[in-house]
Design an enzyme around this catalytic site. Structure first.
Site, mmCIF file in Angstrom:
data_model
loop_
_atom_site.group_PDB
_atom_site.id
_atom_site.type_symbol
_atom_site.label_atom_id
_atom_site.label_comp_id
_atom_site.label_asym_id
_atom_site.label_seq_id
_atom_site.Cartn_x
_atom_site.Cartn_y
_atom_site.Cartn_z
ATOM 1 N N GLN A 102 -21.798 -72.565 -5.777
ATOM 2 C CA GLN A 102 -22.161 -71.211 -5.883
ATOM 3 C C GLN A 102 -21.536 -70.444 -5.282
ATOM 4 O O GLN A 102 -21.325 -68.820 -5.334
ATOM 5 C CB GLN A 102 -23.582 -71.026 -6.098
ATOM 6 C CG GLN A 102 -24.438 -71.851 -6.877
ATOM 7 C CD GLN A 102 -25.882 -71.547 -6.725
ATOM 8 O OE1 GLN A 102 -26.480 -72.401 -5.933
ATOM 9 N NE2 GLN A 102 -26.408 -70.611 -7.352
ATOM 10 N N HIS A 120 -25.982 -78.179 -10.280
ATOM 11 C CA HIS A 120 -24.455 -77.129 -9.834
ATOM 12 C C HIS A 120 -23.459 -77.725 -9.249
ATOM 13 O O HIS A 120 -22.132 -77.779 -9.488
ATOM 14 C CB HIS A 120 -25.052 -76.163 -8.772
ATOM 15 C CG HIS A 120 -25.564 -74.886 -9.328
ATOM 16 N ND1 HIS A 120 -25.165 -74.073 -10.043
ATOM 17 C CD2 HIS A 120 -26.905 -74.471 -9.200
ATOM 18 C CE1 HIS A 120 -26.021 -73.016 -10.275
ATOM 19 N NE2 HIS A 120 -27.075 -73.238 -9.993
ATOM 20 N N HIS A 163 -31.874 -78.892 -9.937
ATOM 21 C CA HIS A 163 -31.227 -77.770 -10.360
ATOM 22 C C HIS A 163 -30.033 -77.522 -9.261
ATOM 23 O O HIS A 163 -28.910 -77.452 -10.100
ATOM 24 C CB HIS A 163 -32.076 -76.265 -9.996
ATOM 25 C CG HIS A 163 -31.370 -75.171 -10.430
ATOM 26 N ND1 HIS A 163 -31.848 -74.325 -11.386
ATOM 27 C CD2 HIS A 163 -30.564 -74.538 -9.764
ATOM 28 C CE1 HIS A 163 -31.266 -73.158 -11.334
ATOM 29 N NE2 HIS A 163 -30.288 -73.238 -10.471
ATOM 30 N N GLU A 164 -30.010 -77.546 -7.962
ATOM 31 C CA GLU A 164 -29.083 -77.650 -7.055
ATOM 32 C C GLU A 164 -27.908 -78.861 -7.388
ATOM 33 O O GLU A 164 -26.620 -78.553 -7.119
ATOM 34 C CB GLU A 164 -29.279 -77.584 -5.742
ATOM 35 C CG GLU A 164 -30.397 -76.444 -5.515
ATOM 36 C CD GLU A 164 -29.870 -75.063 -5.947
ATOM 37 O OE1 GLU A 164 -28.386 -74.752 -6.069
ATOM 38 O OE2 GLU A 164 -30.756 -74.120 -6.323
ATOM 39 N N GLY A 186 -32.824 -72.092 -3.275
ATOM 40 C CA GLY A 186 -31.801 -73.194 -3.033
ATOM 41 C C GLY A 186 -30.390 -72.405 -3.336
ATOM 42 O O GLY A 186 -30.266 -71.652 -4.129
ATOM 43 N N LEU A 230 -29.588 -67.843 -8.753
ATOM 44 C CA LEU A 230 -28.734 -67.011 -7.721
ATOM 45 C C LEU A 230 -27.651 -66.691 -8.529
ATOM 46 O O LEU A 230 -26.887 -65.192 -8.505
ATOM 47 C CB LEU A 230 -28.595 -67.367 -6.368
ATOM 48 C CG LEU A 230 -29.843 -67.444 -5.706
ATOM 49 C CD1 LEU A 230 -29.395 -67.725 -4.139
ATOM 50 C CD2 LEU A 230 -30.419 -66.167 -5.552
#
Length: 168
Positions: free
Chosen positions: A51, A138, A134-135, A46, A93
């Site tokens: 990011q 972000h 999770h994404e 992902g 990441l």
């Protein structure tokens, strides 16, 4: 296509809250392709636009074993489909080399726009559910390390800062 640089914790830009995508156009479609290429190369499952220092509500996911099921979510939101939560070992990441257990809702319904700007909904569970949550975190300026103890978070921060200084 292009590989894009990924911001790493504790970069303050990772705390920026993303703005909605106003129009799904060729620029957004190209960015999504570049993000998928970057995610696969990293390798990860992902990647959120935050990011890569693009603060728009766009994320890509592919939890398949053979990288054959890329998903793109533009302006995503989700609702919980029940009270069940499970702990999952998460990595990121933007926090390379670290994994911690995070409690997440097991089943969600995500709503978003696709690459044609058309709304869609998808029910997700297991790894896909965790990855989407999770994404989306972000996009809201949150990282998985925000769910762990301050002591662990500070240890990770110190180790990554040391790595960043060694590379500089």
């Amino acid at each position: 296509m292009a590989l894009l640089p990924i911001l790493e914790f504790p970069d303050p830009r990772l705390r920026t809250v993303a703005k909605p995508v106003a129009e799904v156009n060729d620029q957004i479609r190209q960015l999504a392709k570049d993000m998928l290429e970057t995610m696969y190369d990293a390798p990860g499952v992902g990647l959120a636009a935050t990011q890569i220092d693009r603060h728009i509500r766009l994320l890509v996911v592919d939890v398949s074993e053979d990288q054959s099921q890329p998903l793109v979510f533009i302006n995503p939101s989700f609702e919980k489909l029940g009270p069940e939560t499970k702990p999952y070992d998460e990595g990121c990441l933007s926090v390379p080399g670290f994994y911690e257990s995070v409690e997440r809702t097991d089943r969600i319904r995500v709503s978003a726009l696709d690459l044609d700007g058309k709304p869609f909904s998808l029910d997700a569970d297991g790894l896909l559910s965790v990855c989407i949550q999770h994404e989306i975190d972000h996009l809201d300026g949150k990282l998985f390390v925000d769910y762990i103890s301050p002591l662990k978070r500070n240890r990770i921060k110190s180790k990554l800062e040391k790595q960043h200084r060694a590379r500089a």
